[in-house]
Design an enzyme around this catalytic site. Structure first.
Site, PDB file in Angstrom:
ATOM      1  N   CYS A   1       9.006   9.848  -1.812  1.00 18.33           N
ATOM      2  CA  CYS A   1       9.015  10.838   0.065  1.00 18.33           C
ATOM      3  C   CYS A   1       8.945  11.758  -1.305  1.00 18.33           C
ATOM      4  CB  CYS A   1      10.553  10.910   0.814  1.00 18.33           C
ATOM      5  SG  CYS A   1       9.790  12.280   1.762  1.00 18.33           S
TER       6      CYS A   1
ATOM      7  N   ARG B   1       0.994  -1.064   0.553  1.00 16.77           N
ATOM      8  CA  ARG B   1      -0.103   0.388   0.255  1.00 16.77           C
ATOM      9  C   ARG B   1       0.818   1.045   0.175  1.00 16.77           C
ATOM     10  NH1 ARG B   1      -0.629   4.925   2.293  1.00 16.77           N
ATOM     11  NH2 ARG B   1      -0.332   4.443   4.200  1.00 16.77           N
ATOM     12  N   ASP B   2       1.578   1.511   0.967  1.00 13.06           N
ATOM     13  CA  ASP B   2       2.104   2.589   1.053  1.00 13.06           C
ATOM     14  C   ASP B   2       3.522   3.253   0.154  1.00 13.06           C
ATOM     15  OD1 ASP B   2       2.513   5.133   2.590  1.00 13.06           O
ATOM     16  OD2 ASP B   2       3.980   4.582   3.963  1.00 13.06           O
TER      17      ASP B   2
ATOM     18  N   HIS C   1       6.794   4.624  12.528  1.00 13.56           N
ATOM     19  CA  HIS C   1       7.368   4.658  10.633  1.00 13.56           C
ATOM     20  C   HIS C   1       7.990   5.628  10.202  1.00 13.56           C
ATOM     21  CE1 HIS C   1       4.642   3.867   7.394  1.00 13.56           C
ATOM     22  NE2 HIS C   1       5.197   4.980   6.993  1.00 13.56           N
TER      23      HIS C   1
END
Length: 307
Positions: A244, A19-20, A211
């Site tokens: 990112c 997902r991420d 995280h």
């Protein structure tokens, strides 16, 4: 004389790659590839896999196949398959897809909240009250994720009180776990311990997770700093999947293989087969047409190939 700090004997690793990790990929990844990735991670022994996101395909097109993936994966009893749910529509989709856990999210940075969703932190958390109640009414686990807990791309420093405030709001919604996220990867070990210590004051340590993003190469050091405080849940992404968006070229999520290699070296049990995770990392990297960013994963794969 050896100094042995008191560290947890066992940790839970939440695999967020499907997902991420994949959500920011520009090229469309088929549901079949995502399904195989989740299945490989299931076979490796993860207790918790973040497998889907029920958000508008307009905003996150890569997650448009979440319903298909959740229907196709080979589920292992005892494994938690999580889905991100931004609203009641997303929750209903997650419920229909038989998610075991729904994930709600907020920011510790007021500037980040305003820039991204045009509302205050308090307003953003309040929007999740219906989702939180529905999760509890339907017997689902509820996880809260707090972004920018260690720094913000817009306001810079994030006060410790701001982090504690959001932890308290997530706690009051009934969250079973709360993620403290270094979204832009700027934390260092001492800052990490200060933030985590403040979070522990607002929520029980057993329900807090770290995280960490590896933008500046500090993720493993920050995980170790968190272990020293008794934090025993960590998020990571196979093969270092995920970028990112606030730091061009940054790798984003810490690589699962690197975290597992460190945990194995520390004698901390994870219940996960590192070799199978290396295989999964090599598989998804090949599908994406590039080398993975896990140092341990690449080294172990190269060692295997040379044998």
């Amino acid at each position: 004389m050896s100094i042995q700090p008191h560290l947890p004997k066992q940790v839970k690793i939440v695999e967020v790659g499907p997902r991420d990790g994949l959500q920011n990929e520009k090229e469309t990844i088929s549901a079949a590839i995502k399904t195989e990735l989740v299945d490989r991670l299931t076979q490796a022994g993860f207790a918790n896999i973040e497998a889907a996101s029920f958000v508008s395909p307009k905003w996150v097109p890569q997650m448009a196949t979440s319903t298909e993936v959740m229907a196709a994966i080979a589920r292992r009893p005892g494994t938690i398959y999580s889905a991100l749910t931004p609203n009641m529509q997303g929750f209903e989709a997650a419920l229909a897809a038989k998610a075991d856990e729904v994930v709600i999210f907020g920011s510790a940075s007021e500037a980040f909240s305003q820039k991204n969703i045009n509302c205050s932190i308090a307003e953003s958390i309040a929007r999740f009250e219906g989702v939180a109640k529905a999760a509890k009414d339907n017997g689902l686990r509820l996880r809260g994720s707090i972004s920018c807990a260690f720094g913000c791309p817009y306001q810079g420093e994030v006060p410790l009180d701001a982090v504690a405030d959001v932890v308290g709001r997530m706690r009051d919604l009934g969250c079973d776990e709360i993620d403290i996220a270094d979204t832009i990867g700027v934390a260092t070990p001492r800052k990490t311990q200060a933030v985590m210590a403040r979070a522990i004051e607002a929520f029980h340590v057993d329900g807090l997770s770290g995280h960490f993003h590896d933008t500046y190469g500090q993720a493993l050091a920050n995980i170790y700093a968190s272990l020293e405080l008794g934090i025993a849940i960590y998020h990571s992404s196979v093969s270092g999947l995920g970028g990112c968006p606030y730091a061009k070229g940054a790798t984003g999520n810490v690589a699962t293989e690197d975290v597992l290699y460190m945990m194995n070296g520390l004698g901390i049990a994870t219940g996960i087969d590192l070799d199978l995770v290396v295989d999964a990392g090599q598989f998804i990297s090949q599908q994406l047409g590039r080398k993975g960013s896990s140092r341990a994963g690449n080294a172990l794969a190269a060692k295997r190939a040379a044998a």
